[in-house]
Write a protein that holds these residues in place. Structure first.
Motif, PDB file in Angstrom:
ATOM      1  N   SER A  18      94.754 -39.114  92.083  1.00  0.00           N
ATOM      2  CA  SER A  18      95.627 -39.347  93.244  1.00  0.00           C
ATOM      3  C   SER A  18      95.045 -40.415  94.152  1.00  0.00           C
ATOM      4  CB  SER A  18      95.806 -38.071  94.039  1.00  0.00           C
ATOM      5  OG  SER A  18      95.975 -36.986  93.185  1.00  0.00           O
ATOM      6  N   LYS A  19      93.736 -40.337  94.372  1.00  0.00           N
ATOM      7  CA  LYS A  19      93.113 -41.306  95.280  1.00  0.00           C
ATOM      8  C   LYS A  19      93.133 -42.704  94.677  1.00  0.00           C
ATOM      9  CE  LYS A  19      89.471 -38.725  96.636  1.00  0.00           C
ATOM     10  NZ  LYS A  19      88.087 -38.620  97.097  1.00  0.00           N
ATOM     11  N   MET A  20      92.956 -42.761  93.341  1.00  0.00           N
ATOM     12  CA  MET A  20      92.983 -44.071  92.697  1.00  0.00           C
ATOM     13  C   MET A  20      94.353 -44.713  92.872  1.00  0.00           C
ATOM     14  SD  MET A  20      92.114 -44.989  88.765  1.00  0.00           S
ATOM     15  CE  MET A  20      90.360 -44.708  88.888  1.00  0.00           C
ATOM     16  N   GLY A  21      95.397 -43.922  92.688  1.00  0.00           N
ATOM     17  CA  GLY A  21      96.749 -44.441  92.913  1.00  0.00           C
ATOM     18  C   GLY A  21      96.891 -44.962  94.331  1.00  0.00           C
ATOM     19  N   TRP A  23      94.502 -46.015  96.397  1.00  0.00           N
ATOM     20  CA  TRP A  23      93.710 -47.234  96.604  1.00  0.00           C
ATOM     21  C   TRP A  23      94.442 -48.442  96.036  1.00  0.00           C
ATOM     22  CZ3 TRP A  23      89.816 -48.557  99.617  1.00  0.00           C
ATOM     23  CH2 TRP A  23      88.991 -47.560 100.140  1.00  0.00           C
ATOM     24  N   LEU A  24      95.000 -48.273  94.840  1.00  0.00           N
ATOM     25  CA  LEU A  24      95.709 -49.407  94.237  1.00  0.00           C
ATOM     26  C   LEU A  24      96.897 -49.798  95.093  1.00  0.00           C
ATOM     27  CD1 LEU A  24      95.463 -48.312  90.524  1.00  0.00           C
ATOM     28  CD2 LEU A  24      94.426 -50.331  91.535  1.00  0.00           C
TER      29      LEU A  24
END
Lengths: 206, 553, 99
Positions: A18-21, A23-24
């Motif tokens: 979720s956090k990667m999404g 950040w992107l």
């Protein structure tokens, strides 16, 4: 959840995903403003004098005040996450509401500033602005576009945090599952970072 | 939730995603589905419909150019036709087509995952895409007329023209947003959802190509988004940004536009290269030559491709320094593309080649893309470009790269994966006949463009000098052949979905990637249990040993 | 994927946040104060440097980048690399143009 047709139950929740999404998504936001910063730097390079003259008309006090307001709202946002990590639900809700109120104060200041500018006739399409040198027209064009888009992001951020507050009250955001709040926080801090750059670029040109 | 999950688990393993009845039945079961496979199909319906509109417009443009002075429409309608043809083909057909259709459908399966990272965002991207597409179609029929600026929207004309620019610009902005969300979805999927054992270099090359593409989508799409938004703001509020009467620099618009739109060429072509990298080893039954080189060259294209935008502006009066730097970088970007071409041809060497329809399209891709790429390099040279700028040469180049590349990549992918997606095989003979008609029609249509350009025929011109007519007539005849071929191909594929021979075997073509290990068509959850991966994606061991033995003899 | 099992379980301290906030406000005061001094061409450089320091603090502390995976840090470099190189290339035109 209505559209979740086949519930793909993951073995375990993947917070990093979720956090990667998020950040992107923030990178694309960053580049959305990045495009505007490109335009700003080119025009400032071409019209250094005009930019300096036009920026003298900005209210540096209100600008500085707004910077402090936004930085403080970032603090309360970060603290609300620290609070939920420790299971202090009420404190976290309180801090989230304070964050929204700071956002509101920021917007009120903006309205005061813009109505002042409009009263002086410095709005896009006005005759008095059209008669100024090209560099000053561009300065105000960029000012309204960049600060306006940023203001829009503040409003979106406030709405998102509002939803998070509701989720926290309803117990959807808890000590063990607060990734939504974290993602909202990331968004709010990005809005802060963008302002950190907008402030000197529009208010503090010598 | 718990009981529902339980029943779903039982169904999910046995039922094909096509027959599955979930919470919503019938049409709603598709329109509200978050299953990546169904979303892939939704995208396919959308893209192919828009493709039909784009082809029709292209067909009409060619018909118009049959004679030097107006044939079927007036100059204003002609301008609108080539503009909308470009916008539809670029922004709503070739940019999304391979990632959104085949990426959605096969990326999770190839990685050994049950779905993409954010299924609901995935569905949202489809709706954004459709809204954008419909806005563009609306701009065609509403009073005021469609955009007539060319697909590049150059200011100051795009600020001043009275046509429905705002519709078009908003549409492109919305589609860009959809593209960004697809990109971040794929990036997260590739980073977080690979099956156990599948490390980065055991990933199929199609996944690698989508990885590189997704990065370009996430990084550069916002730039064109904000640029077009500024044009809207300038039109609506008269904010001074690009319009020279308000002090703006129109060339800055060109910089900002190409900062996205050149990398967009790589968003368009890299996924197609990924498809080709899948098909070539399967139909030569050989391990791909230089796996890591192909993987890295995708990233190389993504990096260099993002830094060459101003070669579209050599004739605008940029500084000499910029011209030199961008010309140099343009030559550099040819290297990773060439690496791919050499590796594909090296893979063919001593393979047991089966000339099925997908392979024919893949080979045609290599041939046409090489022509397109090499004619691009010619224009990377400053002095040649000054002569060729805004001629038919560039139109020929873009069609060889975008249609000959991504178009043929799409056709290859359709013939390669459609049987897997629907469990029915098309008529192979008809498919091959259609291929040859499409291939011949394509070259008859677009090759004369190079000659016309060399002779000095300007692009986007309604009238032309009589000495150009011969080549225009040849090209128009080519367009008829091409459309005939496309019709045969599409009808063949569509008929196969209803009447085609049923396929039950998992591995239709003898591929080694994971999508050939799941059932045909795939079940709702793709895998009964998440597979563990030990081998690379292209290890055709038996065949390799056989050919080695042969060599020994 | 081994990492899939990690949850973000770093509890962050209140104290460090307040300290970071103090630093940010001080830097804001500083940037407003030095704006009155005329450094000539350097003024913009000073303003940008202070803004970069402030963003760095927000990124590492408020946005928890310090305790985040390496991948995320690499992501930031990708974005920054693109912005800086593109700006440089853009100015390869505007620094030398004669229009």
């Amino acid at each position: 959840m209505t559209t979740q047709e086949h519930a793909v139950e993951q073995v375990h929740r993947d917070d990093i995903r979720s956090k990667m999404g998020m950040w992107l998504f923030l990178f694309s936001e960053l580049l959305l403003f990045g495009g505007l910063f490109f335009m700003y730097s080119v025009y400032r390079f071409m019209h250094q004098q005009d930019f300096s003259i036009a920026s003298k008309e900005m209210n540096t006090f209100l600008g500085t005040l707004n910077t402090v307001i936004l930085l403080t709202s970032s603090l309360t946002m970060a603290l609300s996450i620290a609070a939920i990590q420790r299971g202090k639900k009420a404190l976290s809700i309180f801090l989230q509401i304070v964050t929204i109120l700071f956002g509101l104060a920021f917007m009120v200041n903006k309205v005061i500033e813009w109505s002042h500018e409009f009263a002086e006739g410095n709005f896009p399409g006005s005759a008095s602005l059209a008669n100024r040198p090209p560099g000053q027209i561009l300065y105000f064009g960029l000012y309204y576009s960049m600060v306006g888009l940023h203001g829009l992001h503040v409003l979106v951020g406030m709405t998102v945090i509002g939803f998070m507050t509701v989720f926290t009250i309803r117990g959807k955001i808890t000590q063990d599952n607060y990734v939504k709040l974290e993602a909202a926080g990331l968004y709010w801090h990005l809005v802060d970072i963008i302002w950190i750059f907008l402030f000197p670029l529009f208010y503090l040109i010598t | 939730m718990a009981s529902e999950t339980l029943t779903l688990h039982n169904n999910g393993h046995e039922v094909s995603y096509l027959d599955y009845q979930g919470k919503h039945k019938g049409l709603l079961g598709w329109l509200l589905s978050t299953d990546h496979k169904r979303i892939g199909i939704l995208y396919m319906i959308g893209v192919l419909s828009f493709f039909a509109v784009g082809v029709t417009l292209g067909f009409l443009i060619r018909l118009e150019l049959l004679t030097p002075q107006g044939t079927i429409v007036g100059p204003q309608a002609y301008n609108e036709f080539f503009t909308v043809h470009g916008i539809i083909m670029i922004f709503i057909v070739v940019i999304p087509v391979i990632p959104a259709v085949f990426g959605n459908f096969f990326l999770p399966i190839m990685l050994g995952a049950k779905d993409v990272a954010f299924p609901r965002i995935n569905l949202l991207t489809w709706y954004l895409y459709i809204i954008g597409g419909v806005l563009i179609l609306l701009s065609l029929v509403l009073p005021g007329g469609a955009a007539d600026t060319g697909w590049t929207f150059y200011v100051p004309y795009s600020v001043r023209t009275g046509t429905n620019m705002i519709f078009t610009l908003t549409a492109v902005f919305i589609i860009g947003f959809s593209s960004i969300l697809t990109g971040l979805n794929f990036l997260t999927t590739i980073h977080r959802m690979r099956a156990p054992g599948m490390d980065w270099f055991k990933m199929p090359l199609f996944a690698w190509s989508l990885y590189a593409t997704s990065w370009i989508q996430v990084i550069v799409t916002p730039i064109v988004g904000i640029t077009l938004l500024m044009v809207i703001v300038e039109r609506v509020f008269h904010v001074g940004i690009f319009d020279p009467t308000l002090g703006g620099d129109p060339l800055l618009f060109q910089h900002m536009f190409w900062m996205y739109s050149h990398p967009a060429v790589y968003i368009i072509i890299v996924p197609a290269m990924g498809v080709i990298s899948e098909i070539i080893p399967v139909f030569s039954q050989r391990t791909i030559f230089g796996y890591k080189f192909i993987a890295y060259s995708s990233l190389g294209i993504a990096v260099f491709g993002s830094l060459v935008w101003a070669h579209h502006m050599f004739a605008t009066g940029m500084s000499d320094t910029a011209e030199f730097v961008f010309s140099l970088l343009t030559f550099l970007v040819a290297i990773p593309s060439a690496i791919k071409v050499f590796n594909w041809t090296a893979t063919l060497y001593k393979g047991s080649i089966k000339l099925e329809a997908p392979m024919l399209y893949a080979l045609a891709f290599i041939f046409l893309f090489s022509i397109g790429g090499l004619t691009g390099i010619i224009q990377g040279a400053l002095n040649v470009d000054l002569y060729l700028t805004d001629t038919y040469f560039i139109v020929g180049h873009i069609h060889y790269v975008v249609f000959g590349g991504t178009g043929f990549g799409l056709f290859a992918a359709l013939h390669y994966w459609l049987p897997k997606m629907f469990g029915r095989m098309y008529n192979k003979k008809v498919a091959k006949v259609a291929f040859w008609i499409v291939f011949i029609g394509f070259n008859v249509l677009y090759f004369p463009f190079f000659i016309l350009g060399w002779m000095g025929m300007p692009r986007r011109s309604y009238h032309y000098l009589p000495q150009f007519q011969l080549y225009h007539v040849i090209a128009t005849v080519g367009s008829w052949i091409l459309v005939l071929g496309l019709l045969i191909m599409m009808v063949n594929l569509l008929v196969s979905l209803i009447k085609g021979k049923k396929i039950t075997e998992n591995n239709i073509w003898g591929g080694e990637t994971l999508e050939w290990k799941v059932s045909t068509p795939p079940t709702v959850e793709n895998f009964e249990e998440i597979p563990e991966v030990f081998d690379g994606p292209y290890e055709y061991k038996q065949n390799e040993y056989a050919s080695m033995e042969e060599e020994v003899k | 994927m081994e990492e899939a099992k990690e949850h973000s379980k770093h509890a962050h301290g209140y104290g460090i946040y307040v300290l970071v906030w103090l630093a940010l406000v001080t830097l804001t005061g500083l940037t407003a104060a030095v704006a009155g001094i005329n450094f000539g061409k350097l003024s913009i450089v000073v303003a940008i440097i202070i803004a970069v320091i402030k963003s760095y603090l927000v990124l590492t502390e408020f946005m928890h980048l310090k305790t985040e995976q390496r991948t995320f840090k690499a992501f930031i470099f990708v974005a920054l690399f693109f912005i800086i190189i593109s700006l440089a290339l853009l100015f390869s035109d505007y620094s030398f143009y004669v229009r």
